[in-house]
Design an enzyme around this catalytic site. Structure first.
Site, PDB file in Angstrom:
ATOM      1  N   LYS A   1       0.883  -2.963   6.021  1.00 48.45           N
ATOM      2  CA  LYS A   1       1.048  -2.774   4.575  1.00 48.45           C
ATOM      3  C   LYS A   1      -0.088  -1.910   4.031  1.00 48.45           C
ATOM      4  O   LYS A   1      -1.256  -2.129   4.351  1.00 48.45           O
ATOM      5  CB  LYS A   1       1.097  -4.115   3.849  1.00 48.45           C
ATOM      6  CG  LYS A   1       1.399  -3.972   2.357  1.00 48.45           C
ATOM      7  CD  LYS A   1       1.726  -5.304   1.730  1.00 48.45           C
ATOM      8  CE  LYS A   1       1.982  -5.165   0.239  1.00 48.45           C
ATOM      9  NZ  LYS A   1       3.098  -4.249  -0.057  1.00 48.45           N
TER      10      LYS A   1
ATOM     11  N   HIS B   1       0.186 -10.373   4.163  1.00 47.75           N
ATOM     12  CA  HIS B   1       1.247  -9.455   4.578  1.00 47.75           C
ATOM     13  C   HIS B   1       0.962  -8.915   5.979  1.00 47.75           C
ATOM     14  O   HIS B   1      -0.134  -9.072   6.503  1.00 47.75           O
ATOM     15  CB  HIS B   1       1.387  -8.285   3.596  1.00 47.75           C
ATOM     16  CG  HIS B   1       2.153  -8.610   2.366  1.00 47.75           C
ATOM     17  ND1 HIS B   1       1.559  -9.145   1.245  1.00 47.75           N
ATOM     18  CD2 HIS B   1       3.474  -8.499   2.073  1.00 47.75           C
ATOM     19  CE1 HIS B   1       2.476  -9.327   0.309  1.00 47.75           C
ATOM     20  NE2 HIS B   1       3.643  -8.964   0.789  1.00 47.75           N
TER      21      HIS B   1
END
Length: 276
Positions: free
Chosen positions: A165, A161
């Site tokens: 995040k 990600h």
């Protein structure tokens, strides 16, 4: 397109954030009514129309730091914020017309999951670690593969990600791990391996390994690998645009508004079932 007088009325939490703007835009694009929006006081967006915040037309709705005010005219609440904020909203929503809640927030502790379960006696709640249709099909395939492949097939999950995040592993990775464990007739808590680190990091039979990468602006990449001594099976998914999550969440909102109180997930919304 549904006439606005008949359309579902949706309120979006955290409307000034990246996901909140996508959700608000998708509500408008699908012909639903963006009836309310919330945001934390520090956001400083309370004089901006929620529609224009989302890059769409003005809808005459302004963000509010008060959940009850934001949901005062809504049928469904969509929440992709943080665990504490989502739980606080569930309490406040009890005095509003909201009858269904879509939760895309991840990183809940076990005691917080109990609070959500209790709230499902009042609301139809669709909660998922990922609202992408493709990811939810991947979850079903993972469960099926784990149930069909023997114990000599190791299971490893890799997720990547963007660098901002907060939670790790991602809610989607956990969801895939739970599907793999369910396919083996166990729980993820029973089978999850500790991170491979140090001189005593050999893999143990039957465990489910999980690895995390963070970098750049990756929307989300997930792979489930089944490895046997003579062959490897890889199931993977890559999100190319954040709108896939918003699209699934709004689809879930439309579905949830027609359901009785209870706790549901995207398997229910998509009719994928829960069998191993």
């Amino acid at each position: 397109m549904t006439k606005s007088s008949e359309a579902l009325k949706v309120a979006v939490a955290g409307v000034a954030g990246r996901m909140g703007r996508q959700l608000a835009a998708m509500v408008i694009d699908r012909g639903l009514v963006l009836a309310g929006a919330s945001e934390v006081a520090q956001a400083g967006v309370f004089d901006e129309d929620a529609g224009t915040l989302a890059g769409r037309r003005a809808v005459g709705v302004w963000p509010s730091p008060d959940v009850q005010e934001a949901a005062a005219d809504a049928d469904v609440w969509i929440d992709f914020t943080r665990p504490e904020a989502t739980l606080s909203a569930l309490g406040a929503l009890r005095t509003t017309p909201v009858r269904a809640v879509v939760i895309g927030t991840t990183g809940f502790a076990p005691d917080q999951e109990i609070v959500i379960q209790a709230a499902s006696a009042r609301f139809a709640i669709v909660k998922a670690g990922n609202f992408s249709v493709g990811i939810n099909v991947l979850q079903a395939l993972t469960r099926l593969a784990a149930s069909r492949l023997g114990a000599d097939w190791d299971i490893e999950i890799l997720e990547s990600h963007h660098r901002l995040k907060v939670d790790a592993p991602s809610g989607t990775a956990v969801m895939l791990g739970e599907a793999a464990a369910a396919g083996r007739g166990r729980t993820l808590g029973d089978l999850l391996a500790k991170p491979y680190l140090g001189p005593e990091a050999a893999r143990k039979d039957g465990e489910i390994g999980m690895a995390v990468r963070r970098g750049g602006g990756i929307y989300g990449e997930h792979e489930v690998m089944f490895g046997a001594p003579r062959e490897v099976l890889r199931l993977s998914h890559m999100a190319l645009d954040r709108t896939v999550f918003a699209d699934g969440a709004v689809q879930a909102a439309e579905w949830a508004a027609r359901q009785p109180p209870g706790l549901y997930d995207m398997n229910d919304v998509l009719g994928l079932g829960h069998t191993g």
